[in-house]
Design a protein around this motif. Structure first.
Motif, PDB file in Angstrom:
ATOM      1  N   GLU A   1      18.839 -84.703 -27.241  1.00  0.00           N
ATOM      2  CA  GLU A   1      19.795 -83.598 -27.287  1.00  0.00           C
ATOM      3  C   GLU A   1      20.123 -83.096 -25.877  1.00  0.00           C
ATOM      4  O   GLU A   1      21.241 -82.682 -25.593  1.00  0.00           O
ATOM      5  N   GLU A   2      19.119 -83.125 -25.002  1.00  0.00           N
ATOM      6  CA  GLU A   2      19.338 -82.710 -23.627  1.00  0.00           C
ATOM      7  C   GLU A   2      20.183 -83.736 -22.874  1.00  0.00           C
ATOM      8  O   GLU A   2      21.116 -83.379 -22.144  1.00  0.00           O
ATOM      9  N   ALA A   3      19.821 -84.998 -23.039  1.00  0.00           N
ATOM     10  CA  ALA A   3      20.547 -86.053 -22.346  1.00  0.00           C
ATOM     11  C   ALA A   3      22.024 -86.054 -22.714  1.00  0.00           C
ATOM     12  O   ALA A   3      22.895 -86.311 -21.877  1.00  0.00           O
ATOM     13  N   LEU A   4      22.319 -85.741 -23.963  1.00  0.00           N
ATOM     14  CA  LEU A   4      23.708 -85.720 -24.422  1.00  0.00           C
ATOM     15  C   LEU A   4      24.529 -84.682 -23.672  1.00  0.00           C
ATOM     16  O   LEU A   4      25.720 -84.880 -23.411  1.00  0.00           O
TER      17      LEU A   4
ATOM     18  N   ALA B   1       9.502 -79.094 -25.989  1.00  0.00           N
ATOM     19  CA  ALA B   1      10.646 -79.009 -26.896  1.00  0.00           C
ATOM     20  C   ALA B   1      11.919 -79.043 -26.070  1.00  0.00           C
ATOM     21  O   ALA B   1      11.914 -78.692 -24.885  1.00  0.00           O
ATOM     22  N   PRO B   2      13.030 -79.470 -26.663  1.00  0.00           N
ATOM     23  CA  PRO B   2      14.295 -79.445 -25.923  1.00  0.00           C
ATOM     24  C   PRO B   2      14.641 -78.019 -25.494  1.00  0.00           C
ATOM     25  O   PRO B   2      14.412 -77.066 -26.247  1.00  0.00           O
ATOM     26  N   VAL B   3      15.170 -77.885 -24.290  1.00  0.00           N
ATOM     27  CA  VAL B   3      15.666 -76.597 -23.816  1.00  0.00           C
ATOM     28  C   VAL B   3      17.178 -76.720 -23.732  1.00  0.00           C
ATOM     29  O   VAL B   3      17.717 -77.355 -22.815  1.00  0.00           O
TER      30      VAL B   3
ATOM     31  N   ARG C   1      17.767 -71.512 -24.714  1.00  0.00           N
ATOM     32  CA  ARG C   1      17.079 -71.147 -25.948  1.00  0.00           C
ATOM     33  C   ARG C   1      15.659 -71.683 -25.893  1.00  0.00           C
ATOM     34  O   ARG C   1      15.445 -72.864 -25.694  1.00  0.00           O
ATOM     35  N   TRP C   2      14.704 -70.777 -26.090  1.00  0.00           N
ATOM     36  CA  TRP C   2      13.288 -71.132 -26.014  1.00  0.00           C
ATOM     37  C   TRP C   2      12.681 -71.186 -27.409  1.00  0.00           C
ATOM     38  O   TRP C   2      13.218 -70.591 -28.342  1.00  0.00           O
ATOM     39  N   PRO C   3      11.554 -71.866 -27.564  1.00  0.00           N
ATOM     40  CA  PRO C   3      10.880 -71.862 -28.867  1.00  0.00           C
ATOM     41  C   PRO C   3      10.524 -70.440 -29.305  1.00  0.00           C
ATOM     42  O   PRO C   3      10.419 -69.520 -28.483  1.00  0.00           O
ATOM     43  N   ALA C   4      10.330 -70.268 -30.597  1.00  0.00           N
ATOM     44  CA  ALA C   4       9.935 -68.964 -31.139  1.00  0.00           C
ATOM     45  C   ALA C   4       8.673 -68.473 -30.447  1.00  0.00           C
ATOM     46  O   ALA C   4       7.773 -69.252 -30.131  1.00  0.00           O
ATOM     47  N   SER C   5       8.650 -67.193 -30.162  1.00  0.00           N
ATOM     48  CA  SER C   5       7.525 -66.490 -29.528  1.00  0.00           C
ATOM     49  C   SER C   5       7.400 -66.763 -28.040  1.00  0.00           C
ATOM     50  O   SER C   5       6.401 -66.387 -27.412  1.00  0.00           O
ATOM     51  N   ILE C   6       8.435 -67.400 -27.441  1.00  0.00           N
ATOM     52  CA  ILE C   6       8.424 -67.679 -26.013  1.00  0.00           C
ATOM     53  C   ILE C   6       9.654 -67.040 -25.361  1.00  0.00           C
ATOM     54  O   ILE C   6      10.754 -67.087 -25.914  1.00  0.00           O
ATOM     55  N   VAL C   7       9.461 -66.426 -24.207  1.00  0.00           N
ATOM     56  CA  VAL C   7      10.585 -65.988 -23.376  1.00  0.00           C
ATOM     57  C   VAL C   7      10.510 -66.740 -22.057  1.00  0.00           C
ATOM     58  O   VAL C   7       9.437 -67.181 -21.637  1.00  0.00           O
TER      59      VAL C   7
END
Length: 211
Positions: free
Chosen positions: A28-31, A63-65, A74-80
């Motif tokens: 998804e990032e590479a795209l 995880a993809p950023v 957009r970060w994973p849940a519970s992460i800023v």
């Protein structure tokens, strides 16, 4: 270690002055960058590499950023977190939402802003402060530092509230010891406090809001 002097212990971070070779992106990032110019590809890829290192330090699976609304990551849940990159420098800072409510991070070259930019980003009080500061200590490009501070403010505020700020919505004051404040000139606007550093030809600013 620039960020180690600016960020409190609940925050993990990764910074690099080089672009590592053979970094593998998520599909998804590479795209997102398959048609980008080389400069953009290197910035994007190394920033994601930094994010992987910070995820690992937090004990969170990689995880993809991906960019969200208005380009904020957009970060994973519970992460800023916050990402910054400029010529010769890339960095990511992350924390758990149980400890940190929001993060803002920005890096800029320690050089003058392009002509005409200062007038578009600085309030009259800030322009006067910059003139005084440049006379007192020309080794720091205070105009570019102001820009970086405002970028850190906006990177902190938008993910936290979903509200976009304009440059004139924050009044910055700073000292030469490495601290700054931003008074938000919006209804019920708070005062945000951050830190700054000039080193390695760079200006780096950071804001951490405790949970």
């Amino acid at each position: 270690m620039m960020l180690g002097k600016l960020l409190p212990s609940p925050v993990v971070w990764c910074e690099t002055f080089d672009d590592p070779a053979d970094v593998e992106l998520f599909p998804e990032e590479a795209l997102l960058i398959e048609k980008s110019v080389d400069k953009r590809r290197r910035e994007f890829t190394t920033a994601r590499w930094c994010a992987r290192q910070a995820f690992a330090e937090l004990g969170v699976p990689a995880a993809p950023v991906l960019p969200g609304l208005h380009g904020a990551p957009r970060w994973p849940a519970s992460i800023v977190g916050s990402i910054t990159h400029c010529a010769g420098y890339r960095a990511v800072a992350l924390a758990r939402t149980a400890e940190v409510a929001a993060l803002g991070l920005d890096a800029e070259p320690n050089g003058p802003l392009p002509e005409g930019v200062l007038a578009s980003i600085a309030l009259p009080e800030e322009q006067a402060w910059i003139r005084r500061s440049l006379m007192a200590d020309p080794s720091v490009r205070w105009d570019r530092l102001l820009f970086s501070m405002k970028e850190s403010v906006y990177k902190t505020w938008y993910p936290l509230t979903g509200t976009r700020l304009e440059f004139e919505d924050a009044l910055i004051t700073a000292d030469r010891a490495g601290e700054f404040t931003a008074r938000l000139l919006i209804p019920s606007g708070p005062v945000l406090r951050g830190n700054w550093l000039a080193a390695e030809g760079l200006l780096v600013t950071a804001i951490t809001l405790a949970a």
